[in-house]
Motif scaffolding. Structure first.
Motif, PDB file in Angstrom:
ATOM      1  N   GLN A  10     -10.047  -0.932 -13.762  1.00  0.00           N
ATOM      2  CA  GLN A  10      -9.461  -0.228 -14.898  1.00  0.00           C
ATOM      3  C   GLN A  10      -8.353   0.705 -14.458  1.00  0.00           C
ATOM      4  OE1 GLN A  10     -10.229  -0.835 -18.280  1.00  0.00           O
ATOM      5  NE2 GLN A  10      -8.267   0.237 -18.392  1.00  0.00           N
ATOM      6  N   TYR A  11      -8.538   1.371 -13.321  1.00  0.00           N
ATOM      7  CA  TYR A  11      -7.514   2.289 -12.829  1.00  0.00           C
ATOM      8  C   TYR A  11      -6.243   1.528 -12.448  1.00  0.00           C
ATOM      9  CZ  TYR A  11     -11.341   5.658 -12.646  1.00  0.00           C
ATOM     10  OH  TYR A  11     -12.391   6.471 -12.976  1.00  0.00           O
ATOM     11  N   ALA A  12      -6.414   0.332 -11.850  1.00  0.00           N
ATOM     12  CA  ALA A  12      -5.253  -0.488 -11.497  1.00  0.00           C
ATOM     13  C   ALA A  12      -4.548  -0.986 -12.756  1.00  0.00           C
ATOM     14  CB  ALA A  12      -5.686  -1.655 -10.625  1.00  0.00           C
ATOM     15  N   GLN A  13      -5.336  -1.368 -13.749  1.00  0.00           N
ATOM     16  CA  GLN A  13      -4.744  -1.839 -15.004  1.00  0.00           C
ATOM     17  C   GLN A  13      -4.000  -0.712 -15.714  1.00  0.00           C
ATOM     18  OE1 GLN A  13      -8.240  -3.389 -16.926  1.00  0.00           O
ATOM     19  NE2 GLN A  13      -8.220  -5.309 -15.762  1.00  0.00           N
ATOM     20  N   ASP A  14      -4.572   0.472 -15.695  1.00  0.00           N
ATOM     21  CA  ASP A  14      -3.915   1.626 -16.312  1.00  0.00           C
ATOM     22  C   ASP A  14      -2.576   1.904 -15.630  1.00  0.00           C
ATOM     23  OD1 ASP A  14      -6.089   1.884 -17.977  1.00  0.00           O
ATOM     24  OD2 ASP A  14      -6.984   3.567 -16.878  1.00  0.00           O
ATOM     25  N   TRP A  15      -2.577   1.827 -14.302  1.00  0.00           N
ATOM     26  CA  TRP A  15      -1.343   2.074 -13.549  1.00  0.00           C
ATOM     27  C   TRP A  15      -0.290   1.016 -13.876  1.00  0.00           C
ATOM     28  CZ3 TRP A  15       1.579  -0.611  -9.990  1.00  0.00           C
ATOM     29  CH2 TRP A  15       2.531   0.117  -9.268  1.00  0.00           C
ATOM     30  N   THR A  19       3.349   1.881 -15.521  1.00  0.00           N
ATOM     31  CA  THR A  19       4.569   1.729 -14.715  1.00  0.00           C
ATOM     32  C   THR A  19       5.354   0.459 -15.017  1.00  0.00           C
ATOM     33  OG1 THR A  19       3.369   0.592 -12.924  1.00  0.00           O
ATOM     34  CG2 THR A  19       3.483   3.010 -12.824  1.00  0.00           C
ATOM     35  N   GLY A  20       4.711  -0.493 -15.702  1.00  0.00           N
ATOM     36  CA  GLY A  20       5.380  -1.749 -15.993  1.00  0.00           C
ATOM     37  C   GLY A  20       5.370  -2.734 -14.841  1.00  0.00           C
ATOM     38  N   ASN A  21       4.557  -2.463 -13.838  1.00  0.00           N
ATOM     39  CA  ASN A  21       4.434  -3.356 -12.690  1.00  0.00           C
ATOM     40  C   ASN A  21       3.248  -4.292 -12.867  1.00  0.00           C
ATOM     41  OD1 ASN A  21       6.572  -2.330 -10.928  1.00  0.00           O
ATOM     42  ND2 ASN A  21       5.340  -0.462 -10.852  1.00  0.00           N
ATOM     43  N   GLU A  22       3.297  -5.413 -12.176  1.00  0.00           N
ATOM     44  CA  GLU A  22       2.185  -6.369 -12.196  1.00  0.00           C
ATOM     45  C   GLU A  22       1.283  -6.115 -10.991  1.00  0.00           C
ATOM     46  OE1 GLU A  22       1.332 -11.166 -11.601  1.00  0.00           O
ATOM     47  OE2 GLU A  22       3.384 -10.417 -11.769  1.00  0.00           O
ATOM     48  N   VAL A  23      -0.024  -6.087 -11.227  1.00  0.00           N
ATOM     49  CA  VAL A  23      -0.992  -5.935 -10.136  1.00  0.00           C
ATOM     50  C   VAL A  23      -1.952  -7.117 -10.183  1.00  0.00           C
ATOM     51  CG1 VAL A  23      -2.796  -4.510  -9.113  1.00  0.00           C
ATOM     52  CG2 VAL A  23      -0.851  -3.414 -10.240  1.00  0.00           C
ATOM     53  N   HIS A  24      -1.937  -7.908  -9.126  1.00  0.00           N
ATOM     54  CA  HIS A  24      -2.877  -9.023  -9.011  1.00  0.00           C
ATOM     55  C   HIS A  24      -4.047  -8.559  -8.154  1.00  0.00           C
ATOM     56  CE1 HIS A  24      -4.437 -13.099  -8.619  1.00  0.00           C
ATOM     57  NE2 HIS A  24      -4.564 -12.865  -7.324  1.00  0.00           N
ATOM     58  N   MET A  25      -5.256  -8.669  -8.669  1.00  0.00           N
ATOM     59  CA  MET A  25      -6.445  -8.179  -7.974  1.00  0.00           C
ATOM     60  C   MET A  25      -7.322  -9.323  -7.487  1.00  0.00           C
ATOM     61  SD  MET A  25      -7.475  -4.954 -10.426  1.00  0.00           S
ATOM     62  CE  MET A  25      -6.640  -5.448 -11.936  1.00  0.00           C
ATOM     63  N   THR A  26      -7.871  -9.160  -6.301  1.00  0.00           N
ATOM     64  CA  THR A  26      -8.820 -10.123  -5.755  1.00  0.00           C
ATOM     65  C   THR A  26      -9.906  -9.376  -5.000  1.00  0.00           C
ATOM     66  OG1 THR A  26      -9.132 -11.972  -4.208  1.00  0.00           O
ATOM     67  CG2 THR A  26      -7.366 -10.422  -3.685  1.00  0.00           C
ATOM     68  N   THR A  27     -11.100  -9.904  -5.045  1.00  0.00           N
ATOM     69  CA  THR A  27     -12.211  -9.278  -4.306  1.00  0.00           C
ATOM     70  C   THR A  27     -12.163  -9.636  -2.824  1.00  0.00           C
ATOM     71  OG1 THR A  27     -13.660 -11.150  -4.811  1.00  0.00           O
ATOM     72  CG2 THR A  27     -13.716  -9.274  -6.325  1.00  0.00           C
ATOM     73  N   ALA A  28     -11.403 -10.664  -2.480  1.00  0.00           N
ATOM     74  CA  ALA A  28     -11.311 -11.096  -1.085  1.00  0.00           C
ATOM     75  C   ALA A  28     -10.634 -10.020  -0.236  1.00  0.00           C
ATOM     76  CB  ALA A  28     -10.525 -12.388  -0.989  1.00  0.00           C
ATOM     77  N   GLU A  29     -10.985  -9.993   1.039  1.00  0.00           N
ATOM     78  CA  GLU A  29     -10.331  -9.080   1.963  1.00  0.00           C
ATOM     79  C   GLU A  29      -9.104  -9.761   2.569  1.00  0.00           C
ATOM     80  OE1 GLU A  29     -13.371  -7.907   4.741  1.00  0.00           O
ATOM     81  OE2 GLU A  29     -14.199  -6.418   3.338  1.00  0.00           O
ATOM     82  N   LEU A  30      -8.190  -8.958   3.049  1.00  0.00           N
ATOM     83  CA  LEU A  30      -6.981  -9.484   3.666  1.00  0.00           C
ATOM     84  C   LEU A  30      -7.277  -9.887   5.107  1.00  0.00           C
ATOM     85  CD1 LEU A  30      -3.928 -10.022   3.659  1.00  0.00           C
ATOM     86  CD2 LEU A  30      -3.580  -7.603   4.246  1.00  0.00           C
ATOM     87  N   ASN A  31      -7.016 -11.154   5.428  1.00  0.00           N
ATOM     88  CA  ASN A  31      -7.248 -11.645   6.787  1.00  0.00           C
ATOM     89  C   ASN A  31      -6.494 -12.961   6.979  1.00  0.00           C
ATOM     90  OD1 ASN A  31      -8.930 -13.675   5.569  1.00  0.00           O
ATOM     91  ND2 ASN A  31     -10.642 -12.212   5.599  1.00  0.00           N
TER      92      ASN A  31
END
Length: 327
Positions: A10-15, A19-31
Motif C-alpha cells: 500500500q505504501y508503494a502504491q501510495d507513492w 509521484t506518477g511513477n510506476e512501481v512493479h513489485m515482486t516477492t522474489a529477491e534480487l539475485n
C-alpha cells in the motif's frame, strides 16, 4: 521492487499515485536467477538479507542502464560493494527510517530479561512454582550501567531512552559525536564490556565487526550482564554465546538477529529446517529471540519504502541522495 512484503504494497502504491511513477513489485529477491526481470525498468530497490549474487548481477544491471541499487534497510552487507563500484552503481540505503523502533525493541528485550520474565514463566508453567524465591529478585534500571557498541542513529536513540530511565550509559564507537555527550560517556570497547550490566549492539556488520562478540569478549562481561543484539547476527559468535550461557558466564541474551537467520527468519519453514542453534537458544528461559522484527512498525515500513523509492527517482533523474554510500 524486489523482496516486497504484504505490508509494503500500500505504501508503494501510495507513492506511485502521488509521484506518477510506476512501481512493479515482486516477492522474489534480487539475485542471479531474477536479475533479468529488471530489464526495461529505470531503477531497482530490494529488501533482503541474502546476497544479491555473483558479479554477473551487477554487470547485468549496468547493461540494463541501471544507475543505482537501493536497499530498503540500514544494513547493506548483502551487497558486493566492489562489484557495484566496478559497474558504476550507486548504492543507497535507508539509514534513518525509525531509530526508535529498533531502540525500543532492544530496551524491551533487556527489561524482559532483567525482570526474569522468561524464568518466571518456566517456573510457573513447567514446575508449578509460583513462589517468590530470593534468587529471582531483579534489579532496577536506574541502578545499572548500559554499554552501547555503536552510537549511530539507533545507538543514539537507545542511549536517550536508557538515560531517561535513569541508567548510566557508556558508548563505544569509532566516530565521536558531541551530540551524544548529554546521554552517554564514551569509552573503549573493553571498558564497555567489563563495566556494563547490559551490553547492547548497534553497529553495522563489517569485516572489522564480524564476531566482535566472541568467546574472549563474553569472558570480559560481568556474569550478571545481559547481551542484546538488535543489529546484525554476524556480530556475535553464536556457538561462543551458547557456551557462555551454558557456563553461566553471562546472565542472558536478547537476540533479534542470528548469524544463520537467512535460512529461516521472515518465512515459515518445516520443523526440520529450524537450525539447532536457534532451538538451543530458544529453549533457555534467560534468552529471548525474535525473528529480526525490531524494525517492524508501521512507521518504519512506510519510511523504508518511500525513502528508498524517493532516492531511486532522484538518482534516475540525475540528482544526488544523502543516503548514497561513499565507498
Amino acid at each position: 521492487m524486489f523482496g516486497t512484503k504484504a505490508q509494503e504494497k500500500q505504501y508503494a502504491q501510495d507513492w506511485a499515485q502521488k509521484t506518477g511513477n510506476e512501481v512493479h513489485m515482486t516477492t522474489a529477491e534480487l539475485n542471479d536467477d531474477t536479475v533479468d526481470q529488471v530489464k526495461g525498468f529505470d531503477g531497482v530497490i530490494t529488501q533482503q538479507t541474502t546476497s544479491l549474487g555473483s558479479p554477473k548481477v551487477y554487470e547485468k544491471l549496468a547493461s540494463f542502464g541501471i544507475k543505482q541499487i537501493g536497499t530498503r534497510t540500514a544494513g547493506y552487507d548483502m551487497i558486493d560493494l566492489d562489484s557495484a563500484k566496478a559497474n558504476g552503481l550507486t548504492i543507497t540505503r535507508v539509514s534513518i527510517y525509525s531509530p526508535r523502533a529498533i531502540a525500543e525493541m532492544g530496551v524491551t528485550q533487556a527489561m524482559y530479561l532483567l525482570r526474569r520474565i522468561g524464568e518466571f514463566n518456566q517456573r510457573m508453567n513447567e514446575e508449578n512454582d509460583f513462589s517468590w524465591s530470593p534468587s529471582m529478585a531483579s534489579n532496577e534500571i536506574y541502578n545499572l550501567t548500559v554499554g552501547l557498541v555503536g552510537v549511530g542513529h539507533i545507538g543514539g536513540a537507545t542511549a536517550q531512552i536508557y538515560k531517561a530511565l535513569g541508567a548510566k550509559v557508556l558508548g563505544y564507537d569509532v566516530a565521536y559525536d558531541p551530540e551524544m555527550e548529554p546521554f552517554l560517556t564514551y569509552a573503549d570497547l573493553d571498558t564497555v564490556l567489563e563495566k556494563s550490566d547490559i551490553v547492547s549492539l548497534h553497529t553495522p556488520l563489517l569485516k572489522s565487526t564480524a564476531n566482535i562478540i566472541n568467546a574472549d569478549a563474553l569472558k570480559k562481561m560481568k556474569k550478571t550482564a545481559y547481551l542484546i543484539n538488535v543489529a546484525r547476527g554476524g556480530l556475535v559468535d553464536t556457538q561462543a554465546l551458547i557456551s557462555a550461557l551454558k557456563n553461566h558466564e553471562i546472565a542472558g541474551a536478547g537476540l533479534d538477529t542470528l548469524a544463520d537467520e537467512t535460512t529461516f527468519f521472515a518465512k515459515k519453514v518445516d520443523a526440520a529446517d529450524v537450525p539447532e542453534d536457534y532451538k538451543e537458544l530458544a529453549a533457555m528461559p534467560n534468552v529471548v529471540v525474535t525473528p529480526h522484527v525490531a524494525f517492524f512498525t508501521s512507521t518504519s515500513v512506510r519510511n523504508m519504502v518511500q525513502i528508498a523509492l524517493n532516492d531511486t527517482a532522484t538518482i534516475v533523474n540525475g540528482g544526488h541522495s544523502r543516503n548514497a554510500l561513499i565507498y
